[in-house]
Design a protein around this motif. Structure first.
Motif, short mmCIF file in Angstrom:
data_model
loop_
_atom_site.label_atom_id
_atom_site.label_comp_id
_atom_site.label_asym_id
_atom_site.label_seq_id
_atom_site.Cartn_x
_atom_site.Cartn_y
_atom_site.Cartn_z
N GLY A 126 43.20 3.18 53.93
CA GLY A 126 43.63 2.70 52.62
C GLY A 126 42.98 3.47 51.49
O GLY A 126 43.66 3.83 50.51
N LEU A 127 41.69 3.75 51.59
CA LEU A 127 41.00 4.50 50.54
C LEU A 127 41.53 5.93 50.46
O LEU A 127 41.73 6.47 49.36
CB LEU A 127 39.49 4.51 50.81
CG LEU A 127 38.74 3.20 50.58
CD1 LEU A 127 37.29 3.32 51.02
CD2 LEU A 127 38.80 2.78 49.11
N GLN A 128 41.74 6.56 51.62
CA GLN A 128 42.21 7.94 51.61
C GLN A 128 43.69 8.03 51.24
O GLN A 128 44.14 9.10 50.80
CB GLN A 128 41.96 8.58 52.97
CG GLN A 128 40.47 8.74 53.28
CD GLN A 128 40.20 9.35 54.63
OE1 GLN A 128 41.08 9.44 55.48
NE2 GLN A 128 38.96 9.78 54.86
N TRP A 129 44.44 6.94 51.41
CA TRP A 129 45.85 6.93 51.01
C TRP A 129 45.99 6.84 49.49
O TRP A 129 46.93 7.40 48.91
CB TRP A 129 46.55 5.76 51.68
CG TRP A 129 47.95 5.53 51.17
CD1 TRP A 129 49.09 6.20 51.53
CD2 TRP A 129 48.35 4.56 50.18
NE1 TRP A 129 50.17 5.72 50.83
CE2 TRP A 129 49.75 4.71 49.99
CE3 TRP A 129 47.67 3.59 49.46
CZ2 TRP A 129 50.45 3.92 49.11
CZ3 TRP A 129 48.37 2.80 48.56
CH2 TRP A 129 49.75 2.96 48.40
N LEU A 130 45.06 6.15 48.85
CA LEU A 130 45.13 6.01 47.40
C LEU A 130 45.03 7.37 46.72
O LEU A 130 44.23 8.21 47.13
CB LEU A 130 44.00 5.11 46.89
CG LEU A 130 44.11 3.61 47.14
CD1 LEU A 130 42.82 2.92 46.73
CD2 LEU A 130 45.29 3.02 46.38
N PRO A 131 45.81 7.61 45.68
CA PRO A 131 45.62 8.84 44.90
C PRO A 131 44.22 8.86 44.29
O PRO A 131 43.64 7.81 43.98
CB PRO A 131 46.71 8.74 43.83
CG PRO A 131 47.71 7.77 44.36
CD PRO A 131 46.95 6.81 45.20
N TRP A 132 43.69 10.05 44.10
CA TRP A 132 42.32 10.17 43.59
C TRP A 132 42.16 9.50 42.23
O TRP A 132 41.13 8.89 41.95
CB TRP A 132 41.91 11.64 43.52
CG TRP A 132 42.77 12.47 42.62
CD1 TRP A 132 43.92 13.13 42.94
CD2 TRP A 132 42.53 12.74 41.22
NE1 TRP A 132 44.43 13.78 41.85
CE2 TRP A 132 43.59 13.57 40.78
CE3 TRP A 132 41.55 12.38 40.32
CZ2 TRP A 132 43.69 14.03 39.48
CZ3 TRP A 132 41.63 12.82 39.02
CH2 TRP A 132 42.68 13.64 38.60
N TRP A 133 43.20 9.61 41.39
CA TRP A 133 43.10 8.98 40.08
C TRP A 133 43.14 7.46 40.19
O TRP A 133 42.56 6.75 39.36
CB TRP A 133 44.20 9.48 39.16
CG TRP A 133 45.58 9.53 39.76
CD1 TRP A 133 46.20 10.59 40.32
CD2 TRP A 133 46.50 8.43 39.87
NE1 TRP A 133 47.46 10.25 40.77
CE2 TRP A 133 47.67 8.92 40.51
CE3 TRP A 133 46.46 7.09 39.49
CZ2 TRP A 133 48.76 8.12 40.79
CZ3 TRP A 133 47.55 6.29 39.76
CH2 TRP A 133 48.69 6.80 40.40
N ALA A 134 43.82 6.93 41.23
CA ALA A 134 43.84 5.49 41.42
C ALA A 134 42.46 4.98 41.81
O ALA A 134 42.03 3.89 41.40
CB ALA A 134 44.87 5.12 42.48
N VAL A 135 41.73 5.76 42.63
CA VAL A 135 40.37 5.38 43.00
C VAL A 135 39.48 5.34 41.76
O VAL A 135 38.69 4.41 41.57
CB VAL A 135 39.81 6.36 44.05
CG1 VAL A 135 38.34 6.04 44.34
CG2 VAL A 135 40.62 6.31 45.33
N LEU A 136 39.62 6.36 40.90
CA LEU A 136 38.81 6.38 39.67
C LEU A 136 39.15 5.20 38.77
O LEU A 136 38.25 4.58 38.17
CB LEU A 136 39.03 7.69 38.93
CG LEU A 136 38.57 8.98 39.64
CD1 LEU A 136 38.77 10.18 38.73
CD2 LEU A 136 37.11 8.87 40.05
N LEU A 137 40.43 4.87 38.67
CA LEU A 137 40.82 3.72 37.85
C LEU A 137 40.28 2.41 38.43
O LEU A 137 39.85 1.51 37.70
CB LEU A 137 42.35 3.65 37.74
CG LEU A 137 43.01 4.61 36.75
CD1 LEU A 137 44.52 4.51 36.85
CD2 LEU A 137 42.54 4.31 35.32
N LEU A 138 40.31 2.31 39.75
CA LEU A 138 39.79 1.10 40.39
C LEU A 138 38.30 0.96 40.14
O LEU A 138 37.80 -0.14 39.83
CB LEU A 138 40.08 1.16 41.89
CG LEU A 138 39.69 -0.06 42.72
CD1 LEU A 138 40.43 -1.31 42.24
CD2 LEU A 138 39.97 0.18 44.20
#
Length: 648
Positions: free
Chosen positions: A413-425
């Motif tokens: 799930g973490l690796q599926w998220l786009p990198w910018w989505a991880v930063l936003l989260l």
């Protein structure tokens, strides 16, 4: 005109924005609406864009090669680092030879007498039994080697930490400058800074001592600064009114008033130095740590336990003695440390008598071999619990299910998220419970991981940390609540928590690997066991410190025990619970990294690989990513605590 629809419409929006969480979410949504399309247009892939990475392999490899080429000829190494190395070797050898000259009887007598002068007969008996147990396990000489190294390392750590704490306690500017340095020293995994230390000093005792100082000095520095800054202003004002100089105020008021914090710093420095005993053995520290490390290499649980128990005993004894020294100045009837010359005189007498009788060395006939029965017990557990257990399944099945149902989905799930989505989260979580500065720090720390080029392994490590922290908090909060509500449970848990909290990190890996095999699940299991005691202690302490008047008021209104817990104790202990979560994250991260040695992979494997191969770029980049990961997790779990304290 003032009563028309304009004010009505105008009051609707401010009413919504008065909710801080809603206002922050609205601001985040606006920022995302602008940045997400921009990110997608330039970098459509979910992975961190290669164009935003920085390759540090060449400069770090160049620095490593320069150190290797100049280590034997450059004046910096010959006349600075060389003198430091020689001083460390001479100091450790002097302490070790002194301990051997005192013999087992002299060392035991000295420890017991000092404990008696500080804490009474019970502490003296416990100290004597601890030293005798080290000999009975056949570990007297390795114990003395470890004790000699720890004495020098602790003295150096206390000196460095006290000087840094003194500077931070007396200067706001230095306090702000030192804070990120101390954060980095504490979060950076030991394996990561073992490599540069070995490059400069080579494999041996100097590198082990200096690595231990880097790891153990920050608590002394932090607590020294805390004690100096927390001195009673009225006392300082009274001393100043008497015409005392700044130096006199420091020596006669600030330092005596900070005595508790200084002794607590000494205690924490000793605990952290002993926890480094095994890790430092990787670079030639010897002693008990080397025995544990060799046992890990051969998966010999019995030998590891035989060497790990003396480390635990040393930690418990030193913890109790330093705690007794702190209590001796609080007006208690316990005797002070004025009997040190008496203890030295008795020690010399006992050592001379032992030398005349030819009994300086521990008698071989008094040693017990626990390795074989422990290994038989482990073999039985492996044979009967590893797999094939009816109904519940074996430990290998549990590890497989945990990996398949939890670790793999979280990582995917973490690796599926786009990198910018991880930063936003990360920004959303840190800003909702903190300030915009907190969110900015967390986002920059997470972005730095991508810039270093280790985005994928960092998310793998993050998945293991999140899984381990979740299990730790569930078990830790439940156990801490039980300990807070029952004195009997608290007394029963205390010795267990003492043992688990002082056991070296490496020791956890051996039985965990024997029961769960090799992989990410054993690394998570070891991290849970290591972090659980701190979470339990902090949770129990926070619940016990809840205002009794509030509980009494709730009872008078007919509240049940469950209602008191959920409506009174847990809300009032919120700061302690946040601190428990924060400490759980830090401790889990430390052991998950070491879990790279037993199949945990990700950043832990990169750090261990860099140390084993002398690859400075791989080891330091992975270590820097771990620091960034720890900084991000710290800001996400702890900013509310800091803000609450400021506003208190």
């Amino acid at each position: 005109m003032a009563t028309l629809t304009v004010p009505t419409a105008g009051t609707a929006i401010p009413g919504f924005l008065r909710n801080r969480a809603a206002a922050k979410l609205l601001a985040l949504a606006a920022i995302a609406a602008i940045l997400v399309p921009l990110a997608n247009s330039h970098w459509g892939s979910n992975a961190w864009p290669h164009a935003l990475t920085v390759d540090l392999s060449k400069p770090l490899a160049g620095a490593s090669n320069w150190v290797i080429d100049n280590r034997d000829s450059h004046p910096l190494f010959l006349y600075f680092f060389g003198y430091i190395s020689n001083a460390v070797v001479l100091a450790v050898r002097a302490v070790y030879l002194t301990l051997l000259a005192a013999g087992w009887a002299g060392v035991t007598a000295f420890g017991a007498l000092v404990a008696w002068r500080l804490g009474g007969v019970r502490l003296a008996a416990g100290t004597a039994v601890a030293f005798l147990a080290c000999g009975a396990l056949g570990m007297w000489v390795p114990t003395m080697q470890t004790l000699a190294l720890m004495v020098v390392a602790v003295l150096a750590s206390v000196a460095v930490g006290a000087l840094l704490g003194l500077a931070a306690g007396l200067s706001d500017r230095l306090d702000r400058a030192l804070r990120p340095v101390l954060d980095t020293m504490q979060v950076l995994p030991a394996f990561a800074y073992l490599l540069p230390v070995v490059l400069v000093f080579g494999i041996g005792v100097p590198a082990a001592v200096l690595a231990t100082v880097v790891y153990a000095a920050p608590p002394m520095a932090r607590l020294t600064a805390l004690g100096l800054r927390g001195a009673d202003p009225e006392v300082l004002e009274a001393v100043e009114s008497l015409g005392a100089t700044a130096r006199q105020r420091l020596l006669t008021a600030r330092i005596p008033l900070a005595r508790k914090e200084l002794l607590l710093g000494l205690n924490q420095t000793i605990m952290m130095a002993l926890s480094m005993a095994v890790i430092a053995s990787v670079i030639g520290a010897g002693g008990l740590g080397d025995r544990v490390y060799q046992a890990l290499a051969s998966v010999d649980v019995g030998a590891a336990l035989a060497a790990g128990i003396p480390i635990v005993l040393l930690a418990v004894v030193l913890d109790r003695v330093t705690a007794a020294a702190g209590a001796a100045g609080d007006g208690s009837p316990r005797p002070r440390a004025s009997g040190l010359p008496y203890a030295l005189a008795v020690t010399v007498t006992v050592a001379l008598a032992a030398r005349l009788l030819g009994a300086l060395d521990w008698p071989g006939s008094w040693s017990l071999d626990i390795a074989e029965p422990v290994n038989r017990a482990v073999d039985w557990m492996t044979a009967h619990l590893y797999s094939g257990v009816p109904v519940v399944g074996g430990t290998a099945d549990w590890a497989g299910h945990f990996t398949t149902w939890i670790l793999d989905p979280v990582r995917s799930g973490l690796q599926w998220l786009p990198w910018w989505a991880v930063l936003l989260l990360v920004a959303a979580l840190s800003w909702l419970i903190g300030t915009w500065r907190t969110a900015l720090t967390a986002v920059l720390a997470m972005a730095a991981i991508g810039v270093l080029g280790v985005w994928e392994p960092s998310l793998d490590t993050l998945s293991q940390v999140l899984a381990a922290v979740s299990v730790t908090l569930v078990l830790g909060f439940a156990t801490g609540i039980a300990a807070a509500r029952s004195d009997r449970v608290e007394r029963a848990l205390r010795p267990v928590l003492d043992v688990f909290q002082t056991m070296p990190q490496f020791v956890y890996l051996i039985p965990v690997v024997a029961l769960f095999g090799v992989g990410r699940a054993p690394a998570v299991a070891a991290a849970v066991v290591y972090a659980l005691p701190a979470v339990v202690r902090i949770t129990a302490q926070g619940l016990r410190q809840v205002d009794p008047a509030a509980l009494e008021s709730a009872r008078s209104l007919g509240a049940t025990g469950r209602q008191q817990l959920w409506q009174i104790q847990l809300p009032l202990a919120r700061r302690s619970l946040l601190l428990a979560a924060n400490q759980g994250v830090v401790l889990v991260l430390a052991v998950v990294i070491i879990g790279g040695l037993v199949g945990g992979g990700a950043l832990g494997y990169d750090v261990a690989f860099g140390l084993a191969q002398g690859d400075l770029s791989t080891g330091l980049v992975a270590g820097a990513a771990i620091v960034c990961l720890g900084l991000m997790l710290d800001r996400v779990t702890q900013p509310t605590e800091r803000r609450a304290k400021k506003g208190a």
